[in-house]
Motif scaffolding. Structure first.
Motif, PDB file in Angstrom:
ATOM      1  N   LEU A 148       0.824  -1.208   0.000  1.00 28.54           N
ATOM      2  CA  LEU A 148       0.000   0.000   0.000  1.00 28.54           C
ATOM      3  C   LEU A 148       0.860   1.261   0.000  1.00 28.54           C
ATOM      4  CD1 LEU A 148      -2.798  -1.046   2.530  1.00 28.54           C
ATOM      5  CD2 LEU A 148      -2.929  -1.009   0.034  1.00 28.54           C
ATOM      6  N   THR A 149       1.949   1.258   0.769  1.00 32.19           N
ATOM      7  CA  THR A 149       2.824   2.436   0.763  1.00 32.19           C
ATOM      8  C   THR A 149       3.537   2.554  -0.581  1.00 32.19           C
ATOM      9  OG1 THR A 149       4.706   1.236   1.764  1.00 32.19           O
ATOM     10  CG2 THR A 149       3.173   2.344   3.261  1.00 32.19           C
ATOM     11  N   GLY A 150       3.729   1.429  -1.264  1.00 28.92           N
ATOM     12  CA  GLY A 150       4.288   1.471  -2.612  1.00 28.92           C
ATOM     13  C   GLY A 150       3.365   2.199  -3.570  1.00 28.92           C
ATOM     14  N   ILE A 151       2.067   2.008  -3.385  1.00 27.73           N
ATOM     15  CA  ILE A 151       1.088   2.735  -4.207  1.00 27.73           C
ATOM     16  C   ILE A 151       1.231   4.235  -3.986  1.00 27.73           C
ATOM     17  CG2 ILE A 151      -1.377   3.187  -4.510  1.00 27.73           C
ATOM     18  CD1 ILE A 151      -1.888   0.227  -3.957  1.00 27.73           C
ATOM     19  N   PHE A 180       6.839  -3.747  -1.721  1.00 28.26           N
ATOM     20  CA  PHE A 180       6.775  -2.301  -1.964  1.00 28.26           C
ATOM     21  C   PHE A 180       6.844  -2.011  -3.460  1.00 28.26           C
ATOM     22  CE2 PHE A 180       9.082   1.735  -2.574  1.00 28.26           C
ATOM     23  CZ  PHE A 180       8.250   2.620  -1.896  1.00 28.26           C
ATOM     24  N   THR A 181       7.769  -2.661  -4.137  1.00 26.98           N
ATOM     25  CA  THR A 181       7.947  -2.438  -5.579  1.00 26.98           C
ATOM     26  C   THR A 181       6.727  -2.907  -6.365  1.00 26.98           C
ATOM     27  OG1 THR A 181      10.334  -2.713  -5.304  1.00 26.98           O
ATOM     28  CG2 THR A 181       9.472  -2.861  -7.550  1.00 26.98           C
ATOM     29  N   ILE A 222      11.817   8.623  -0.830  1.00 28.22           N
ATOM     30  CA  ILE A 222      12.702   7.710  -0.096  1.00 28.22           C
ATOM     31  C   ILE A 222      11.869   6.821   0.812  1.00 28.22           C
ATOM     32  CG2 ILE A 222      14.560   7.519   1.610  1.00 28.22           C
ATOM     33  CD1 ILE A 222      15.534   8.547  -1.070  1.00 28.22           C
ATOM     34  N   ALA A 223      12.039   5.515   0.653  1.00 26.23           N
ATOM     35  CA  ALA A 223      11.421   4.533   1.548  1.00 26.23           C
ATOM     36  C   ALA A 223      12.526   3.877   2.362  1.00 26.23           C
ATOM     37  CB  ALA A 223      10.637   3.502   0.749  1.00 26.23           C
ATOM     38  N   GLN A 224      12.137   3.065   3.345  1.00 24.94           N
ATOM     39  CA  GLN A 224      13.179   2.500   4.208  1.00 24.94           C
ATOM     40  C   GLN A 224      12.738   1.233   4.913  1.00 24.94           C
ATOM     41  OE1 GLN A 224      12.935   6.035   7.104  1.00 24.94           O
ATOM     42  NE2 GLN A 224      13.267   4.324   8.520  1.00 24.94           N
ATOM     43  N   HIS A 225      13.732   0.393   5.224  1.00 22.42           N
ATOM     44  CA  HIS A 225      13.596  -0.657   6.230  1.00 22.42           C
ATOM     45  C   HIS A 225      14.754  -0.426   7.180  1.00 22.42           C
ATOM     46  CE1 HIS A 225      12.322  -4.968   7.314  1.00 22.42           C
ATOM     47  NE2 HIS A 225      13.079  -4.487   8.307  1.00 22.42           N
TER      48      HIS A 225
END
Length: 366
Positions: A148-151, A180-181, A222-225
């Motif tokens: 969902l955050t990928g959307i 995510f992708t 920017i996304a993160q783990h």
């Protein structure tokens, strides 16, 4: 003579107490104080990230079950080494009969201690080892929230380039990037997710440097783990956007933060401890999802347009009603080869062993 007999009796009693405490391999009783539950953390709750989310779950556990005498203890900043074994045993010495070990690298040490203390129940987060008596692993379908955050990221990017600051090269992180992708590409088929590894869970300086490198390469989201908010702060400083992780960290970078996949660990903690209290607990591994409430997408800020929010809610409803599995095929890897056939999906075992990136990821796995 009476003094001599009294002294001998005292020596015998002390010796018996020492032997009982050191030789049985079991935890000390809680001493009438109710059930005591111990937690070991890799960081501190102040990181507003992974450890913070677990500690919120611990607090929720205390609030929900305080009337039943449940108390908790915690040890912070425990490395994923033999020090974790010492921390666990210290909690047991304090009377803890339940242990939640909250980081992947604790797994082998928890397994070892569980054999030594059969009357203590051990829960290990994100691992893949367990037994049938007192040692289980638990995690959640965070890939649902990541999708969902990928959307959000896919609809927010202008450059079509999204950066991802990633911690360790283990299946948990890899399949999160994949989910995510897949979310990104479900709404923006030509977008690319560029990955940089830090090989650490928590190092704000290193995380920020990785994010800055991605921003300098033209990534505008920017996304993160990672456990800190440093990548989000880097995005804000560059006028870009950010997807967080673990909890709502919008206050850390209010001009950049969009949303995050979040954990609600307390749902699981209360359920398991309640079962222990009422005698119905069984040694069962756990993988809960959005339906159970253990994972979710966090509140979307005002930086997320209304049409994007509507799209997210539409897809979230499909995940909740079971009509969408984020890892349903066909799914291709980076080389274009089909890894998940049409009509199939990834099994739990395949997810726990996942060491490949989906099409659309620009990054390497050593």
């Amino acid at each position: 003579m009476k003094r001599l007999l009294a002294l001998m009796l005292a020596v015998v009693m002390i010796t018996a107490a020492v032997l009982t405490g050191c030789g049985s391999g079991s935890a000390a009783p809680a001493g009438g104080e109710g059930l005591k539950v111990g937690f070991i953390y890799i960081g501190t709750p102040g990181d507003v990230g992974y450890t913070f989310a677990h500690d919120q779950g611990r607090i929720y556990l205390e609030e929900q079950l305080k009337d039943k005498g449940v108390t908790t203890a915690k040890v912070e900043s425990v490395p994923e080494t033999a020090d974790s074994e010492k921390a666990i045993k210290n909690l047991i010495d304090q009377g803890c009969k339940v242990i939640f070990a909250t980081s992947f690298g604790y797994m082998d040490f928890v397994e070892k201690v569980a054999k030594e203390y059969p009357d203590v129940k051990f829960f290990h987060c994100s691992g893949n080892k367990s037994n049938e008596t007192n040692f289980v692993n638990y995690f959640g379908k965070i890939e649902q929230a990541r999708y969902l955050t990928g959307i959000v990221a896919g609809l927010k990017t202008k450059s079509g380039k999204i950066g991802y600051v990633a911690a360790m090269q283990i299946p948990e992180v890899i399949r999160g990037i994949d989910a995510f992708t897949l979310g990104v590409r479900s709404v923006n088929p030509t977008a690319v997710v560029n990955v940089k590894w830090t090989n650490t869970w928590y190092d704000p300086q290193l995380e920020k440097s990785a994010a800055e490198a991605l921003l300098n390469e033209g990534n505008d989201v920017i996304a993160q783990h990672q456990d800190s908010t440093a990548p989000q702060i880097a995005a804000q400083e560059k006028g870009a956007f950010a997807i967080g992780y673990n909890s709502d960290s919008s206050k850390a970078a209010p001009k950049a933060y969009l949303t995050a996949p979040v954990w609600n660990w307390g749902v699981y903690y209360v359920d398991q401890v309640q079962k222990i209290l009422d005698g119905s607990w069984k040694a069962e591994n756990y993988l809960g999802g959005m339906h159970e409430g253990v994972v979710d997408i966090g509140p979307m800020t005002d930086l997320v347009d209304a049409d994007i929010k509507a799209k997210v809610e539409e897809v979230k409803a499909k995940i909740l009603d079971g009509s969408l599995d984020v890892f349903a095929g066909p799914v291709k890897d980076q080389t274009g080869a089909v890894k998940i056939a049409e009509g199939a999906t990834m099994t739990v075992e395949e997810q726990q062993a996942c060491k490949w990136f989906v099409e659309g990821v620009n990054g390497k796995i050593d």
